[in-house]
Design a protein around this motif. Structure first.
Motif, PDB file in Angstrom:
ATOM      1  N   SER A 161       0.973  -1.172   0.141  1.00 55.74           N
ATOM      2  CA  SER A 161      -0.034  -0.183   0.021  1.00 55.74           C
ATOM      3  C   SER A 161       0.967   1.336  -0.047  1.00 55.74           C
ATOM      4  CB  SER A 161      -0.900   0.090   1.355  1.00 55.74           C
ATOM      5  OG  SER A 161      -0.271  -0.021   2.485  1.00 55.74           O
ATOM      6  N   MET A 162       2.060   0.875   0.651  1.00 54.73           N
ATOM      7  CA  MET A 162       3.007   2.253   0.670  1.00 54.73           C
ATOM      8  C   MET A 162       3.533   2.575  -0.990  1.00 54.73           C
ATOM      9  SD  MET A 162       6.712   2.415   2.008  1.00 54.73           S
ATOM     10  CE  MET A 162       7.523   1.539   0.855  1.00 54.73           C
ATOM     11  N   TYR A 163       3.907   1.309  -1.607  1.00 53.85           N
ATOM     12  CA  TYR A 163       4.162   1.723  -3.024  1.00 53.85           C
ATOM     13  C   TYR A 163       3.023   2.322  -3.820  1.00 53.85           C
ATOM     14  CZ  TYR A 163       7.818  -1.693  -1.992  1.00 53.85           C
ATOM     15  OH  TYR A 163       8.830  -2.517  -1.480  1.00 53.85           O
ATOM     16  N   ALA A 164       1.904   1.742  -3.628  1.00 53.40           N
ATOM     17  CA  ALA A 164       0.583   2.326  -4.379  1.00 53.40           C
ATOM     18  C   ALA A 164       0.277   3.785  -4.019  1.00 53.40           C
ATOM     19  CB  ALA A 164      -0.559   1.610  -4.095  1.00 53.40           C
ATOM     20  N   THR A 165       0.599   3.965  -2.662  1.00 57.13           N
ATOM     21  CA  THR A 165       0.204   5.663  -2.361  1.00 57.13           C
ATOM     22  C   THR A 165       1.257   6.504  -2.859  1.00 57.13           C
ATOM     23  OG1 THR A 165      -0.684   4.809  -0.328  1.00 57.13           O
ATOM     24  CG2 THR A 165       0.041   7.184  -0.451  1.00 57.13           C
ATOM     25  N   LEU A 166       2.828   6.194  -2.868  1.00 52.75           N
ATOM     26  CA  LEU A 166       3.656   6.959  -3.395  1.00 52.75           C
ATOM     27  C   LEU A 166       3.577   7.189  -4.968  1.00 52.75           C
ATOM     28  CD1 LEU A 166       6.717   5.884  -0.979  1.00 52.75           C
ATOM     29  CD2 LEU A 166       5.146   7.927  -0.587  1.00 52.75           C
ATOM     30  N   PHE A 208      -3.337  -0.586  -8.922  1.00 48.48           N
ATOM     31  CA  PHE A 208      -1.861  -1.026  -8.757  1.00 48.48           C
ATOM     32  C   PHE A 208      -1.637  -1.827  -7.609  1.00 48.48           C
ATOM     33  CE2 PHE A 208       2.090  -0.591  -6.376  1.00 48.48           C
ATOM     34  CZ  PHE A 208       3.136  -0.693  -7.333  1.00 48.48           C
ATOM     35  N   ILE A 209      -2.645  -1.489  -6.508  1.00 50.13           N
ATOM     36  CA  ILE A 209      -2.381  -2.568  -5.356  1.00 50.13           C
ATOM     37  C   ILE A 209      -3.463  -3.882  -5.718  1.00 50.13           C
ATOM     38  CG2 ILE A 209      -4.791  -1.734  -4.301  1.00 50.13           C
ATOM     39  CD1 ILE A 209      -2.979  -2.029  -1.489  1.00 50.13           C
ATOM     40  N   TRP A 210      -4.280  -3.798  -6.647  1.00 50.64           N
ATOM     41  CA  TRP A 210      -4.836  -5.072  -6.940  1.00 50.64           C
ATOM     42  C   TRP A 210      -3.945  -5.852  -7.786  1.00 50.64           C
ATOM     43  CZ3 TRP A 210      -6.512  -6.538 -12.130  1.00 50.64           C
ATOM     44  CH2 TRP A 210      -7.274  -7.534 -12.010  1.00 50.64           C
ATOM     45  N   ILE A 212      -0.712  -5.821  -8.013  1.00 47.67           N
ATOM     46  CA  ILE A 212       0.341  -6.214  -7.315  1.00 47.67           C
ATOM     47  C   ILE A 212       0.057  -7.325  -6.389  1.00 47.67           C
ATOM     48  CG2 ILE A 212       0.693  -4.840  -5.429  1.00 47.67           C
ATOM     49  CD1 ILE A 212       3.561  -4.335  -5.990  1.00 47.67           C
ATOM     50  N   LEU A 213      -0.902  -7.069  -5.644  1.00 42.56           N
ATOM     51  CA  LEU A 213      -1.453  -8.214  -4.686  1.00 42.56           C
ATOM     52  C   LEU A 213      -1.808  -9.679  -5.332  1.00 42.56           C
ATOM     53  CD1 LEU A 213      -3.557  -6.472  -1.896  1.00 42.56           C
ATOM     54  CD2 LEU A 213      -1.123  -6.964  -1.998  1.00 42.56           C
ATOM     55  N   LYS A 214      -2.415  -9.647  -6.353  1.00 43.94           N
ATOM     56  CA  LYS A 214      -3.085 -10.879  -7.015  1.00 43.94           C
ATOM     57  C   LYS A 214      -1.765 -11.656  -7.637  1.00 43.94           C
ATOM     58  CE  LYS A 214      -3.810  -9.465 -11.933  1.00 43.94           C
ATOM     59  NZ  LYS A 214      -5.028  -9.413 -12.833  1.00 43.94           N
ATOM     60  N   ARG A 215      -0.621 -11.066  -7.811  1.00 47.91           N
ATOM     61  CA  ARG A 215       0.510 -11.650  -8.447  1.00 47.91           C
ATOM     62  C   ARG A 215       1.289 -12.185  -7.533  1.00 47.91           C
ATOM     63  NH1 ARG A 215       1.543 -10.153 -13.830  1.00 47.91           N
ATOM     64  NH2 ARG A 215       0.052  -8.714 -14.799  1.00 47.91           N
ATOM     65  N   ARG A 216       1.197 -11.812  -6.084  1.00 47.40           N
ATOM     66  CA  ARG A 216       2.143 -12.457  -5.170  1.00 47.40           C
ATOM     67  C   ARG A 216       1.481 -13.851  -4.642  1.00 47.40           C
ATOM     68  NH1 ARG A 216       4.472  -9.025  -7.366  1.00 47.40           N
ATOM     69  NH2 ARG A 216       5.915  -7.479  -6.438  1.00 47.40           N
ATOM     70  N   LYS A 217       2.402 -14.721  -4.294  1.00 47.93           N
ATOM     71  CA  LYS A 217       2.032 -16.198  -3.759  1.00 47.93           C
ATOM     72  C   LYS A 217       1.413 -16.075  -2.378  1.00 47.93           C
ATOM     73  CE  LYS A 217       4.240 -20.553  -3.093  1.00 47.93           C
ATOM     74  NZ  LYS A 217       5.436 -21.445  -3.056  1.00 47.93           N
ATOM     75  N   LYS A 218       2.011 -15.075  -1.696  1.00 52.44           N
ATOM     76  CA  LYS A 218       1.294 -14.905  -0.338  1.00 52.44           C
ATOM     77  C   LYS A 218       0.043 -14.594  -0.261  1.00 52.44           C
ATOM     78  CE  LYS A 218       1.442 -13.566   4.200  1.00 52.44           C
ATOM     79  NZ  LYS A 218       1.733 -14.319   5.293  1.00 52.44           N
ATOM     80  N   PHE A 219      -0.619 -14.089  -1.202  1.00 51.69           N
ATOM     81  CA  PHE A 219      -1.896 -13.850  -1.419  1.00 51.69           C
ATOM     82  C   PHE A 219      -3.013 -14.660  -2.387  1.00 51.69           C
ATOM     83  CE2 PHE A 219       0.567  -9.868  -1.043  1.00 51.69           C
ATOM     84  CZ  PHE A 219      -0.022  -9.270   0.175  1.00 51.69           C
TER      85      PHE A 219
END
Length: 460
Positions: A161-166, A208-210, A212-219
């Motif tokens: 979320s920091m990346y998205a905001t900045l 952006f946050i949608w 980046i999150l959907k591409r991460r294994k953690k999520f």
């Protein structure tokens, strides 16, 4: 327990908190950039942005407060290793935040006529209305972004979320420049251009946050959508039980700080300017406390899910100690630099003198303001929100505001009296919230030895 038991948690606390702090600073920077770029158009457009954003800020406090309910539920499910439950909270949270964004958009549109009754210059109101209409629509992508942000925070992944905001700040600056002043094939839209820039940057932030999150294994396990998971009344009810009181907590605090603006305005232009300077400086340091408050929510929620109640209490106390030490440094800085900091804002001896006085009071309530935010975060991690909401109301509006109103009169202490009310309210809040946390955390520890006590603290 030795001090090292608490201080050893500082690195992990700061690692989680730092991205949140930068993200919050990013939100502040959006407003700062808008003000700097619109300020070149003149005093009336700048005043119009301030007027329009006064309503937006109240709506934001309610919307963001609702979204905060997602984080402790995700954190507890993550601590317990229950992906299915976490996925359910995540999906229902997105739906709820989407509905919330639509409602806030409609609320802001319905609230437009209020601007005509605030005794503002007619030309300022006329400029503020179209600006407000466009920014109001941005509540929808912003609330959906909050759902993804709070979900990621609950999984201790605060950096995305920091990346998205900045990055959204960069988008905002680019489109502000193009649309406010006109560039190439784009027309000069001035205030409406700034509003469109904000709208575009918020849609970018959501995308952006949608992405980046959907591409991460953690999520990955959380992005599986099935019809059977949707529209469960019990899940919505749980989110609302946490979200509505949290929204009220934020509203009560935002409202009392907004009230100081009106009280200071009754004293004259210079006191109001001094009040604004001191508030702006205090809001900068407040971002640090917000970051640690989110950290407290995440880590307490994790330990609650694991059932490690002694560690829960120790980790929470480590966040309280850390924010106390950090805010003590800020307080010392305010006192030592009280005559210098206001000069960065204005070249007016009376305003600088008044602001310097307020910074002394601000230095004192740095400690209590920081503590109450972080303790609220810890209580949110325990999913305890009802009684803390009552505590916030009593502290700010039964204790704090009457002090501000009485001692803030011109015949008494003026601006200093107004801020003494803030000090009284924030200090009362910090003390009562700490006693609440101490009681609940000890009760959880005792429940290990006496099962009759139970671990459901929500009814106590």
């Amino acid at each position: 327990m030795q001090l090292s038991a608490y201080t050893k948690e500082f690195p992990k606390n700061l690692k989680l908190a730092f991205p949140v702090m930068l993200g919050q600073l990013g939100h502040v920077m959006v407003g700062l950039v808008d003000n700097l770029m619109i300020g070149r158009l003149g005093a009336a457009p700048l005043a119009a942005v301030s007027l329009g954003n006064s309503l937006v800020f109240i709506a934001l406090s309610l919307g963001i407060g609702f979204s905060f309910a997602i984080t402790p539920l995700i954190a507890e499910a993550d601590g317990a290793g229950d992906i299915e439950k976490g996925r359910s909270y995540f999906h229902h949270g997105i739906i709820l935040c989407g509905i919330n964004g639509i409602l806030l958009f409609l609320l802001l549109l319905l609230a437009k006529p209020i601007l005509y009754y605030l005794d503002q210059p007619p030309e300022v109101v006329e400029l503020a209305i179209p600006y407000l209409e466009i920014v109001a629509f941005s509540m929808l992508p912003l609330m959906l972004f909050q759902a993804f942000k709070q979900f990621a925070d609950g999984l201790s992944q605060t950096k995305y979320s920091m990346y998205a905001t900045l990055l959204s700040n960069v988008v905002n600056v680019v489109f502000n420049y193009i649309l406010i002043y006109g560039f190439w094939i784009f027309p000069r839209l001035e205030l409406e251009g700034a509003a469109i820039g904000t709208l575009i940057s918020r849609f970018f932030m959501l995308w952006f946050i949608w992405e980046i999150l959907k591409r991460r294994k953690k999520f990955a396990g959380y992005f599986k959508w099935t019809k059977k998971e949707f529209l469960k009344a019990g899940v919505f009810r749980r989110l609302l039980e946490l979200g509505f009181p949290t929204a009220l907590q934020m509203f009560f605090e935002v409202a009392i700080f907004t009230a100081t603006v009106f009280l200071a305005g009754q004293l004259g232009t210079n006191p109001q300017a001094a009040n604004q300077i001191a508030l702006n400086l205090a809001s900068m340091t407040f971002m640090v406390a917000v970051g640690l408050g989110v950290t407290a929510t995440i880590r307490v929620g994790n330990q609650k899910g694991l059932g490690h109640f002694k560690d829960l209490r120790r980790i929470a106390l480590s966040t309280f100690l850390l924010i106390f030490l950090i805010e003590a440094v800020f307080a010392l800085g305010f006192i030592l630099l009280k005559n210098i900091l206001p000069t960065f804002y204005i070249d007016n001896a009376e305003v600088v003198f008044l602001a310097a006085q307020l910074l002394v009071v601000a230095a004192l309530f740095q400690l209590s303001d920081g503590l109450q935010v972080v303790i609220l975060g810890a209580l949110r991690g325990l999913q305890d929100v009802r009684i803390p909401t009552v505590i916030c109301f009593i502290s700010y509006w039964i204790i704090g505001f009457p002090v501000s109103w009485y001692f803030g009169g011109e015949e008494r202490l003026g601006s200093m009296g107004i801020w003494l009310g803030l000090l009284a309210g924030l200090t009362s809040s910090a003390l009562m919230l700490y006693f609440r946390f101490a009681y609940l955390s000890k009760r959880l520890i005792l429940s290990k030895f006496n099962p009759k006590l139970g671990t459901n603290i929500n009814q106590n």
